[in-house]
Write an enzyme that holds these catalytic residues in place. Sequence first.
Site, short mmCIF file in Angstrom:
data_model
loop_
_atom_site.label_atom_id
_atom_site.label_comp_id
_atom_site.label_asym_id
_atom_site.label_seq_id
_atom_site.Cartn_x
_atom_site.Cartn_y
_atom_site.Cartn_z
N HIS A 97 -24.17 -23.51 14.94
CA HIS A 97 -23.39 -22.34 14.54
C HIS A 97 -23.93 -21.09 15.22
O HIS A 97 -25.13 -20.94 15.42
CB HIS A 97 -23.41 -22.16 13.02
CG HIS A 97 -22.42 -21.14 12.54
ND1 HIS A 97 -22.71 -19.79 12.54
CD2 HIS A 97 -21.15 -21.26 12.09
CE1 HIS A 97 -21.65 -19.12 12.09
NE2 HIS A 97 -20.69 -19.99 11.81
N GLU A 170 -15.82 -21.32 18.38
CA GLU A 170 -15.91 -20.05 17.66
C GLU A 170 -16.36 -18.96 18.62
O GLU A 170 -17.55 -18.83 18.90
CB GLU A 170 -16.87 -20.17 16.47
CG GLU A 170 -18.17 -20.92 16.73
CD GLU A 170 -19.20 -20.73 15.63
OE1 GLU A 170 -18.82 -20.39 14.51
OE2 GLU A 170 -20.39 -20.90 15.92
#
Length: 251
Positions: A97, A170
């Site tokens: 992430h 992302e």
Amino acid sequence: MKKLIAANWKMYKTIDEARATGRELVSAVAGSLPADREVLVCPPFTALHALHDTFKDVEGFAIGGQDVYPATEGAYTGEIAPGMLLDAGCGWVLTGHSERRHILGEDDETVARKTAFSLKAGLRVVLCIGEKLDEREAGRLEDVLAHQLQVGLADVDATYVPQSLVVAYEPVWAIGTGKVAGPAEVVEAHALVRSLLEARYGRDGAAIRILYGGSVKPDNAAELLSLDNVDGLLVGGASLQAVSFSRIILA
């Protein structure tokens, strides 16, 4: 394959808050969850057991860890092993992430170790990749994504593809900023990721689900899900409230 709608609750919610939100979510969605959707919620580690109990009899719902350490056990203070996540009821884990990369300094090699070790331990993995704003503006989108995938999947063979591996795109500049990549930007990036995965793993690689993450909200979820090569969503802030997250799930 089903669209995967994943929630990353980050460092939010006590155990009681997580349990309450989970129950509200089940109440809002469980009876009307489309056959082509599945839901993943990644709460703080402390709330895993509570959410496992909440979701265990609900079809289409699963829990996952937000991070993992690539070892079976050991003197790794503050870390959690894949087996511990499995023991807590997790079927999934996030790796790579952007907040772990850019706030906590995780590099691609670390992400690669976590990804491969987790898959071998029996977890399914959502591998997160994405470019920063300066990289996009410099025309380096393809270079950045290709490198992150090449290194991040270095030790992942086709055994785990496509059923156990998901990739989440992302764009870092769109996370928590209120900015959303435009449809053309999302389509461009997802098509690129698809081609890179197909080049690496062949037909099975082309079947790997690709999620979009970055300021996803109820009012843009349906449009994002309608775009080519968008197989689901990775949702941050908008997943913290059952009302908004249920609207995204059902979009």
